[in-house]
Write a protein that holds these residues in place. Structure first.
Motif, PDB file in Angstrom:
ATOM      1  N   ALA A 179      85.133  68.806 114.622  1.00  0.00           N
ATOM      2  CA  ALA A 179      84.571  69.635 113.547  1.00  0.00           C
ATOM      3  C   ALA A 179      83.099  69.350 113.274  1.00  0.00           C
ATOM      4  CB  ALA A 179      85.375  69.420 112.255  1.00  0.00           C
ATOM      5  N   GLY A 180      82.605  68.188 113.664  1.00  0.00           N
ATOM      6  CA  GLY A 180      81.252  67.799 113.305  1.00  0.00           C
ATOM      7  C   GLY A 180      81.223  67.133 111.932  1.00  0.00           C
ATOM      8  N   PHE A 181      80.052  66.619 111.548  1.00  0.00           N
ATOM      9  CA  PHE A 181      79.943  65.848 110.298  1.00  0.00           C
ATOM     10  C   PHE A 181      78.845  66.384 109.384  1.00  0.00           C
ATOM     11  CE2 PHE A 181      81.706  63.112 113.570  1.00  0.00           C
ATOM     12  CZ  PHE A 181      82.793  62.537 112.934  1.00  0.00           C
ATOM     13  N   GLY A 182      78.457  67.633 109.601  1.00  0.00           N
ATOM     14  CA  GLY A 182      77.407  68.201 108.769  1.00  0.00           C
ATOM     15  C   GLY A 182      76.037  67.701 109.198  1.00  0.00           C
ATOM     16  N   THR A 183      75.087  67.767 108.271  1.00  0.00           N
ATOM     17  CA  THR A 183      73.733  67.291 108.542  1.00  0.00           C
ATOM     18  C   THR A 183      73.627  65.831 108.098  1.00  0.00           C
ATOM     19  OG1 THR A 183      72.806  69.507 108.246  1.00  0.00           O
ATOM     20  CG2 THR A 183      71.282  67.647 108.073  1.00  0.00           C
ATOM     21  N   ILE A 184      73.342  64.940 109.073  1.00  0.00           N
ATOM     22  CA  ILE A 184      73.373  63.500 108.803  1.00  0.00           C
ATOM     23  C   ILE A 184      72.195  62.808 109.479  1.00  0.00           C
ATOM     24  CG2 ILE A 184      75.879  63.357 108.483  1.00  0.00           C
ATOM     25  CD1 ILE A 184      76.142  62.491 111.405  1.00  0.00           C
ATOM     26  N   GLY A 185      71.967  61.549 109.068  1.00  0.00           N
ATOM     27  CA  GLY A 185      70.940  60.718 109.684  1.00  0.00           C
ATOM     28  C   GLY A 185      71.558  59.662 110.591  1.00  0.00           C
ATOM     29  N   PHE A 186      70.712  58.702 111.024  1.00  0.00           N
ATOM     30  CA  PHE A 186      71.172  57.713 112.006  1.00  0.00           C
ATOM     31  C   PHE A 186      72.284  56.817 111.474  1.00  0.00           C
ATOM     32  CE2 PHE A 186      67.240  58.801 114.205  1.00  0.00           C
ATOM     33  CZ  PHE A 186      67.650  58.784 115.534  1.00  0.00           C
ATOM     34  N   SER A 187      72.194  56.358 110.228  1.00  0.00           N
ATOM     35  CA  SER A 187      73.233  55.464 109.698  1.00  0.00           C
ATOM     36  C   SER A 187      74.580  56.155 109.642  1.00  0.00           C
ATOM     37  CB  SER A 187      72.845  54.963 108.303  1.00  0.00           C
ATOM     38  OG  SER A 187      71.873  53.956 108.388  1.00  0.00           O
ATOM     39  N   GLU A 188      74.581  57.418 109.145  1.00  0.00           N
ATOM     40  CA  GLU A 188      75.841  58.154 109.082  1.00  0.00           C
ATOM     41  C   GLU A 188      76.370  58.450 110.489  1.00  0.00           C
ATOM     42  OE1 GLU A 188      73.478  58.899 105.432  1.00  0.00           O
ATOM     43  OE2 GLU A 188      73.067  59.103 107.574  1.00  0.00           O
ATOM     44  N   ALA A 189      75.456  58.799 111.402  1.00  0.00           N
ATOM     45  CA  ALA A 189      75.887  59.119 112.766  1.00  0.00           C
ATOM     46  C   ALA A 189      76.498  57.898 113.451  1.00  0.00           C
ATOM     47  CB  ALA A 189      74.691  59.641 113.570  1.00  0.00           C
ATOM     48  N   MET A 190      75.920  56.712 113.198  1.00  0.00           N
ATOM     49  CA  MET A 190      76.484  55.480 113.775  1.00  0.00           C
ATOM     50  C   MET A 190      77.815  55.152 113.108  1.00  0.00           C
ATOM     51  SD  MET A 190      75.572  53.275 116.199  1.00  0.00           S
ATOM     52  CE  MET A 190      73.794  53.089 116.274  1.00  0.00           C
ATOM     53  N   ALA A 191      77.888  55.340 111.801  1.00  0.00           N
ATOM     54  CA  ALA A 191      79.115  55.031 111.070  1.00  0.00           C
ATOM     55  C   ALA A 191      80.264  55.921 111.516  1.00  0.00           C
ATOM     56  CB  ALA A 191      78.879  55.191 109.571  1.00  0.00           C
ATOM     57  N   TYR A 192      79.983  57.227 111.660  1.00  0.00           N
ATOM     58  CA  TYR A 192      81.024  58.166 112.055  1.00  0.00           C
ATOM     59  C   TYR A 192      81.168  58.277 113.564  1.00  0.00           C
ATOM     60  CZ  TYR A 192      80.249  59.680 107.209  1.00  0.00           C
ATOM     61  OH  TYR A 192      80.089  59.716 105.839  1.00  0.00           O
ATOM     62  N   SER A 193      80.197  57.719 114.298  1.00  0.00           N
ATOM     63  CA  SER A 193      80.163  57.796 115.765  1.00  0.00           C
ATOM     64  C   SER A 193      80.135  59.246 116.246  1.00  0.00           C
ATOM     65  CB  SER A 193      81.366  57.063 116.370  1.00  0.00           C
ATOM     66  OG  SER A 193      81.136  56.808 117.742  1.00  0.00           O
ATOM     67  N   SER A 194      79.146  59.992 115.754  1.00  0.00           N
ATOM     68  CA  SER A 194      79.035  61.419 116.074  1.00  0.00           C
ATOM     69  C   SER A 194      78.457  61.635 117.470  1.00  0.00           C
ATOM     70  CB  SER A 194      78.151  62.121 115.043  1.00  0.00           C
ATOM     71  OG  SER A 194      77.889  63.443 115.446  1.00  0.00           O
TER      72      SER A 194
END
Length: 609
Positions: free
Chosen positions: A372-387
């Motif tokens: 589904a994706g994780f919306g609009t995020i930055g590096f910390s969120e992308a690393m946390a969610y592993s996008s």
């Protein structure tokens, strides 16, 4: 009296004169012959005694004096606290003494010995011939044998001329299969190995380190041969001992491993096929290294039957050290992608990107793991969610060459430097040149996207992943993993990667967010602040591999743990590997509080096989 009768008379003076002349001449010739012979013998004696006297005396000594070599005891292996990893126990070993009987007498003896031992006669013959039938050295034809076989050979000693059953120190691993892949094992020198090692003083039947630490530190552990100088008679029987030189035991080697942590980690990994390594991120000391399934190295101190060897090989490759083998590193590689993005100035730590269910590149769909994706995020969120869609976009903008450059800086695609390097695979950092050479195809954008999330042709081992996260934990230094505790060069070997403080701070915060609100949030602890990254690698048609790499404590790191669960499935890195890594950190913290003293078990005196 007739004329004939007169000529044959014994009183004929002419006949006597002729006979006497012949006798005198014969006597003179005989005397001259004797004198010539005496002269020849005297001359030869003069030559042998006065001119060649010293040399011939030495030859005579060599004919009656023999040196019976005695092998040294192998050096012991200890953990960092003084706990024994490998030592020696008393066992009995079968030898042949070549000069004990003539060459043509040996084959019946060998045939009978082979029958009693249950081994091939040709194997024994080959070992004897390698050393030579005139050699004074003992030739080993077995490793440790059972007490039962010692008794059998003793009972048949009259049939076994030249066969000796000698007490000897053989390798013993008191902890069984604990740290088996790390320690390795010893075994007899093979016919293929002998020519290369003869110049170092090795001889047929010698026991050497085969793999692991036993092989890596062979020169330190080996020791020096000693022996007895004995006088023998014409039949090779020992008359008396003239002197002896005691063998010199090998050196003691102290490892960086903590045996208590090693045992704890073995239990934590349990029956999960895979590997786990714990390391000090500041100096590269390996604190624990586990690969499962394992084996008992004590098996190699005795004679392994063909059925036992076959059974060991049948399932799950127990001799493969999974810590040193390579696999797709999956999302743990996103640390490299983020570093490349920030250090190349293609992104700043505050940049954000929209994420999607998937990215369509060249007609192929690259999905995010939540579909589904994780919306609009930055590096910390992308690393946390592993996008995947976030880091896929980052990788495509940065480019494959910059990704490859930073992967190599972190230590991917090269040997880690650990001492057991013969077993290590260095993995792959793909680039357009590599793909054209190996695959025979051009590079596509989809290759870059795959690389940015640690899939495709990227291959890494657990040490390389540990080196990467250690560099983030220790402030930007590449360290060399090592196993020798007193290796000052390795301890002081810290190569700066020249990562900017801004990038390091962003990386550390992103890895911390994995525990704060990301894929490992269920494992977050108020007692130990941790940072890390999960990964799930595809391995079709088999189940996915699971990864987790982490460091702790967050403020002042002293341990890095990397876990690889082979074909684990069941939710991937965060569900399978992360709990094992966190439990290892908790065990480490508990062991730190315990007394720092050895607790060694007794050593048995005989093998029971």
């Amino acid at each position: 009296m007739t004329f004939t009768q007169r000529r044959n008379s014994p009183f004929n003076p002419t006949e006597n004169t002729r006979t006497m002349g012949k006798g005198i001449r014969a006597a003179v010739l005989f005397l001259l012959g004797v004198l010539v012979l005496i002269g020849i013998l005297g001359g030869r004696l003069f030559y042998l005694q006065l001119i060649e006297g010293d040399r011939n005396q030495q030859l005579a000594e060599n004919n009656r004096i023999r040196l019976i070599a005695k092998p040294p005891e192998r050096g012991r292996l200890f953990d960092r606290k003084g706990n024994i990893f490998a030592s020696s126990r008393l066992a009995h070993v079968v030898y042949l003494w070549p000069i004990a009987q003539p060459k043509d007498k040996w084959q019946p003896t060998i045939n009978r010995l082979a029958e009693l031992m249950g081994v091939s006669a040709q194997t024994i013959t080959d070992k004897l011939e390698q050393e030579g039938y005139n050699s004074p050295n003992l030739v080993r034809v077995s490793t440790a044998i059972s007490p039962k076989l010692v008794t059998i050979l003793s009972e048949h000693s009259l049939e076994l001329t030249g066969v000796k059953v000698e007490p000897e120190a053989v390798r013993y691993y008191p902890n069984g299969d604990v740290a088996a892949h790390l320690l390795g094992y010893t075994g007899e020198l093979t016919a293929e190995e002998l020519p290369k090692l003869r110049e170092k003083g090795y001889r047929p039947g010698d026991v050497i380190g085969k793999v692991g630490v036993e092989y890596a530190f062979e020169d330190m552990l080996r020791g020096e041969w000693g022996g007895q100088q004995v006088e023998v008679d014409a039949f090779g029987k020992v008359l008396r001992v003239l002197g002896q030189k005691p063998p010199k035991a090998g050196n003691t080697v102290k490892l960086t491993i903590d045996l208590d942590l090693e045992k704890a980690v073995e239990k934590i990994l349990g029956e999960q096929q895979g590997g786990l390594v714990a390391m000090n991120p500041n100096n590269g000391e390996i604190l624990a290294m586990v690969s499962h399934p394992a084996f008992d190295p004590n098996l190699f101190s005795g004679r392994i039957s063909e059925s036992t060897w076959k059974r060991l090989q049948e399932k799950d490759h127990p001799f493969v050290n999974r810590v040193l083998q390579v696999y797709p590193p999956a999302s743990t590689f996103k640390v490299v992608t983020m570093t490349a993005a920030l250090e190349s100035k293609a992104f700043t730590p505050n940049d954000v990107l929209a994420t999607y269910p998937y990215l369509d590149v060249g007609g192929f769909q690259f999905w995010d793991h939540n579909l589904a994706g994780f919306g609009t995020i930055g590096f910390s969120e992308a690393m946390a969610y592993s996008s995947n869609t976030f880091f896929g976009q980052v990788g495509m903008r940065v480019g494959e060459r910059t990704l490859a450059e930073w992967a190599r800086k972190y230590g991917y695609g090269d040997y880690s430097g650990i001492e057991i390097k013969e077993e290590e695979s260095k993995g792959t950092v793909p680039d357009p040149e590599w793909k054209q050479k190996v695959v025979g195809e051009p590079w596509y954008v989809g290759n870059t996207l795959n690389m940015s999330i640690g899939q495709g042709d990227v291959q890494a081992n657990l040490l390389q992943v540990s080196m990467m996260i250690s560099s983030v934990a220790n402030g930007g230094f590449k360290i060399r993993p090592h196993l020798l505790l007193e290796d000052s060069d390795a301890k002081e070997w810290r190569q700066p990667l020249n990562i900017s403080p801004t990038t390091l701070d962003a990386l550390q915060k992103a890895l911390r967010s994995v525990f704060d609100f990301g894929t490992a949030s269920a494992l977050n602890s108020t007692e130990i602040k941790m940072a890390g990254k999960s990964g799930t690698a595809q391995d079709p048609p088999r189940l996915n591999h699971a990864w987790f790499t982490m460091y702790a404590p967050f403020e002042k790191p002293e341990i890095v743990v990397t876990v690889f669960a082979e074909n684990a499935g069941g939710g991937g890195g965060s569900a399978v590997a992360a709990p094992l890594a966190v439990q290892t950190v908790e065990a480490y913290m508990q062991i730190k509080k315990q007394p720092n003293s050895p607790n060694n078990p007794p050593v048995p005196t005989a093998i029971q096989n």
